[in-house]
Design an enzyme around this catalytic site. Structure first.
Site, mmCIF file in Angstrom:
data_model
loop_
_atom_site.group_PDB
_atom_site.id
_atom_site.type_symbol
_atom_site.label_atom_id
_atom_site.label_comp_id
_atom_site.label_asym_id
_atom_site.label_seq_id
_atom_site.Cartn_x
_atom_site.Cartn_y
_atom_site.Cartn_z
ATOM 1 N N CYS A 80 0.893 -1.176 0.000
ATOM 2 C CA CYS A 80 0.000 0.000 0.000
ATOM 3 C C CYS A 80 0.922 1.214 0.000
ATOM 4 O O CYS A 80 1.071 1.906 0.992
ATOM 5 C CB CYS A 80 -0.879 -0.003 1.240
ATOM 6 S SG CYS A 80 -2.034 -1.377 1.309
ATOM 7 N N GLY A 128 3.970 7.237 -1.225
ATOM 8 C CA GLY A 128 5.346 6.849 -1.494
ATOM 9 C C GLY A 128 6.388 7.259 -0.487
ATOM 10 O O GLY A 128 7.587 7.148 -0.750
ATOM 11 N N ASP A 169 -4.564 -4.102 -6.482
ATOM 12 C CA ASP A 169 -5.321 -4.319 -5.252
ATOM 13 C C ASP A 169 -4.578 -5.370 -4.426
ATOM 14 O O ASP A 169 -4.449 -6.520 -4.867
ATOM 15 C CB ASP A 169 -6.732 -4.793 -5.623
ATOM 16 C CG ASP A 169 -7.609 -5.002 -4.395
ATOM 17 O OD1 ASP A 169 -7.068 -5.070 -3.265
ATOM 18 O OD2 ASP A 169 -8.830 -5.102 -4.567
ATOM 19 N N ASP A 223 1.627 -0.973 4.966
ATOM 20 C CA ASP A 223 1.283 0.273 5.677
ATOM 21 C C ASP A 223 -0.198 0.489 5.386
ATOM 22 O O ASP A 223 -0.575 1.126 4.403
ATOM 23 C CB ASP A 223 2.153 1.406 5.126
ATOM 24 C CG ASP A 223 1.979 2.702 5.904
ATOM 25 O OD1 ASP A 223 1.360 2.670 6.986
ATOM 26 O OD2 ASP A 223 2.452 3.742 5.419
ATOM 27 N N CYS A 240 -0.842 4.208 10.879
ATOM 28 C CA CYS A 240 -0.652 5.533 11.474
ATOM 29 C C CYS A 240 -1.828 5.779 12.405
ATOM 30 O O CYS A 240 -2.516 6.793 12.313
ATOM 31 C CB CYS A 240 -0.550 6.604 10.401
ATOM 32 S SG CYS A 240 0.000 8.150 11.139
HETATM 33 C C1 LIG Z 1 -1.527 4.693 4.869
HETATM 34 S S1 LIG Z 1 -1.524 4.900 3.173
HETATM 35 C C2 LIG Z 1 0.101 4.349 2.766
HETATM 36 C C3 LIG Z 1 1.144 5.411 2.985
HETATM 37 C C4 LIG Z 1 2.454 5.046 2.329
HETATM 38 N N1 LIG Z 1 2.962 3.777 2.749
HETATM 39 C C5 LIG Z 1 3.505 6.097 2.570
HETATM 40 O O1 LIG Z 1 4.378 5.949 3.443
HETATM 41 O O2 LIG Z 1 3.481 7.114 1.872
HETATM 42 C C6 LIG Z 1 -2.496 3.565 2.620
HETATM 43 C C7 LIG Z 1 -2.548 3.390 1.119
HETATM 44 O O3 LIG Z 1 -3.216 2.162 0.869
HETATM 45 C C8 LIG Z 1 -3.876 2.257 -0.357
HETATM 46 N N2 LIG Z 1 -4.846 1.158 -0.429
HETATM 47 C C9 LIG Z 1 -6.082 1.096 0.104
HETATM 48 N N3 LIG Z 1 -6.639 -0.103 -0.163
HETATM 49 C C10 LIG Z 1 -5.727 -0.810 -0.867
HETATM 50 C C11 LIG Z 1 -5.714 -2.102 -1.448
HETATM 51 N N4 LIG Z 1 -6.770 -2.929 -1.352
HETATM 52 N N5 LIG Z 1 -4.606 -2.492 -2.118
HETATM 53 C C12 LIG Z 1 -3.549 -1.670 -2.240
HETATM 54 N N6 LIG Z 1 -3.509 -0.423 -1.727
HETATM 55 C C13 LIG Z 1 -4.586 -0.004 -1.036
HETATM 56 C C14 LIG Z 1 -4.453 3.655 -0.329
HETATM 57 O O4 LIG Z 1 -4.708 4.103 -1.644
HETATM 58 C C15 LIG Z 1 -3.324 4.436 0.347
HETATM 59 O O5 LIG Z 1 -2.493 5.010 -0.619
#
Ligand SMILES: C[S@@+](CC[C@H](N)C(=O)[O-])C[C@H]1O[C@@H](n2cnc3c(N)ncnc32)[C@H](O)[C@@H]1O
Length: 527
Positions: free
Chosen positions: A351, A355, A398, A415, A468
């Site tokens: 996730c 970035g 996904d 994350d 977080c």
């Molecule tokens: C907490 S943020 C991640 C922050 C990132 N790791 C960073 O340090 O910048 C969670 C991310 O998970 C993504 N997300 C949500 N559901 C998801 C899924 N089923 N598969 C992949 N990514 C997903 C969201 O779009 C979001 O960008």
């Protein structure tokens, strides 16, 4: 902005009685490595916000002594003739603060993203920009407290007050109770604002309420409007520190029930976060950031804090060799890289958008000859990952329907999407916008993603589960469910430089202990 949490920003926030991220740093396509600015929800510090009150308690948004200059310039004092043809000069700072609050209410705007745009568009700079930011952010943070005071000074409950008028009155209450702006100036400037933006009739209501509010200090009002701590500790903390009640309960549970520690945490949520930078290893150094004016950080070997100025103006940040990133966000990523493995070539950030962690993981992986795959469900967030990394492959995918083979990775960072209760310092309005009803859906997704992460890692490989948020339903409860399928490592052992991470085996960062977001880390090895 409606919410079951009783936290409609434009309407009344029910505090003592009822229940109660991410700035994208952006490289455009074709500009890989050219990104600047904040990211990963650990984005840069907002300007304005809380300072310690004389009592030692961080008030909802104390500050704005810088406002006095702007005040003197723009506000006609009672009894003084107004300039021009009977009209005061437009008070740019208060108008901008007011417009921001209305946009937060009406359009669900993110205050920390909209404010810089507003200031730029209106060419507001210097002290006026600082005043506008402090007034808007401080009022948004503190409105739980302020609404209780308004309720005590009004014959109408706040939820019956027209939202545009209520927002203007809240701005006035903030100035009266949490800044050093002289009371007569705070009142008259607010009345002028109401007259101009809401109408002459409502200014009478604003005048009557504000004159009553001005009769007491914040401490005196809290004695009156906050439920006694002995009778209703959660309600007392909710009103005193302006948080929705359900969040106070969740944070109190997460710190283990101690009221004083909960108060310290809530107080820290009302303070402005420092701007933390990461020097991506192999691409920039802390020494380079220090030469540019930053100060080395206490824990992360790659972190430095920028005391002032625009981080985007640093060459290393402009070239994406460094970035704005919370120190805990760096450390949870580093902990994952520190678990010893016999074979270590393929990493996944499941996730990854926007970035922040991927940028650091990509740099460490590159130094070690490993390769990172960054994935995110959303295309536009995956594109941001492309801007923070150099060597990583980035895909839109996904995580619950893997686009990769089972067991393909040596290390996996998960994350997970979460309530973000650990980053309330960063978005002044966030605490009123979060909705406890989202928790079951989020925790179900977190479980599915963690199952998938454990399938994606090879036997012997390691998964970092990160949120977080310190909410126990999103942290321990999710990890406990997979204990029969994974060995839980003591995460604290991989962060020896950081004290106070809890009783283990997980690591929990805290704003009031570490000066970071309240980030949670579990490290899981697949048998
Ligand atoms: C907490 S943020 C991640 C922050 C990132 N790791 C960073 O340090 O910048 C969670 C991310 O998970 C993504 N997300 C949500 N559901 C998801 C899924 N089923 N598969 C992949 N990514 C997903 C969201 O779009 C979001 O960008």
């Amino acid at each position: 902005m409606a919410g079951s949490n009783g936290g409609r920003v434009g309407g009344r926030v029910k505090q003592g009685r009822g229940q109660g991220g991410e700035a994208g740093g952006g490289a455009r396509r074709g500009q890989r490595g050219g990104q600047a600015g904040s990211q990963g929800g650990q984005g840069g510090g907002q300007s304005g916000g809380g300072q310690r009150g004389g009592s030692g308690r961080a008030r909802p948004g104390r500050g704005a002594q810088q406002g006095r200059g702007a005040q003197a310039e723009h506000t006609a004092k009672p009894g003084q003739p107004r300039q021009g043809r009977g009209r005061p000069p437009r008070d740019e700072a208060r108008n901008a603060a007011y417009d921001l609050m209305r946009a937060v209410d009406e359009r669900d705007a993110y205050a920390n993203l909209l404010m810089p745009t507003l200031l730029r568009q209106r060419r507001i700079g210097g002290r006026d920009a600082a005043l506008a930011t402090e007034l808007a952010y401080g009022t948004l943070r503190g409105l739980g407290t302020y609404d209780e005071v308004i309720a005590a000074c009004s014959d109408r409950p706040p939820e019956k007050v027209d939202p545009p008028l209520l927002d203007a009155v809240r701005l006035g209450v903030h100035q009266l109770l949490s800044t050093r702006i002289p009371p007569h100036a705070a009142v008259s400037a607010t009345i002028d604002l109401v007259r101009l933006r809401v109408g002459p009739g409502p200014s009478k209501y604003a005048n009557a309420v504000l004159r009553k509010v001005a009769g007491r200090t914040l401490e005196q009002w809290l004695e009156i409007v906050a439920p006694p701590r002995e009778e209703d500790p959660t309600g007392n903390l909710a009103v005193t520190y302006s948080h929705p009640r359900w969040i106070v309960t969740a944070l109190r549970d997460a710190v283990g029930g101690d009221l004083d520690e909960t108060a310290a945490l809530l107080e820290a949520d009302n303070e402005r976060p420092r701007v933390a930078l990461v020097a991506r290893p192999g691409r920039a150094t802390v020494a380079e950031l220090v030469d540019a004016g930053a100060e080395p950080a206490a824990y992360s070997p790659y972190a430095a804090y920028l005391p002032e100025g625009d981080p985007g103006s640093l060459a290393a940040v402009g070239e994406a060799r460094a970035a704005v990133q919370d120190e805990a966000s760096q450390l949870v990523a580093l902990a994952l890289t520190r678990v010893p493995l016999d074979h270590d070539t393929t990493w996944l950030d499941m996730c990854a958008g926007p970035g922040g962690k991927a940028g650091l993981l990509d740099a460490v992986a590159t130094e070690r000859g490993a390769r990172l795959l960054g994935a995110d469900l959303q295309y536009h967030r995956a594109r941001l990952v492309w801007g923070t990394t150099r060597e990583a492959k980035v895909i839109t995918a996904d995580g619950t329907r893997p686009a990769w083979r089972p067991g393909a990775f040596d290390r996996v960072m998960l994350d997970a999407p979460c309530t973000g209760l650990g980053a309330l310092r960063r978005r002044p309005e966030a605490r009123w916008r979060r909705d406890p009803r989202s928790i079951p859906e989020l925790t179900a997704l977190q479980r599915r993603l963690l199952d998938s992460a454990l399938e994606a890692v090879r036997p012997g490989g390691v998964v970092a589960y990160v949120t977080c948020s310190p909410h126990l339903a999103e942290t321990r409860a999710v990890v406990e469910d997979v204990r029969d399928r994974a060995e839980v490592l003591d995460a604290r052992a991989f962060l020896p430089e950081v004290p106070g991470l809890g009783d283990g085996p997980y690591a929990q960062f805290w704003p009031h202990r570490h000066g970071t977001d309240a980030m949670f880390l579990a490290l899981l090895r697949r048998p």
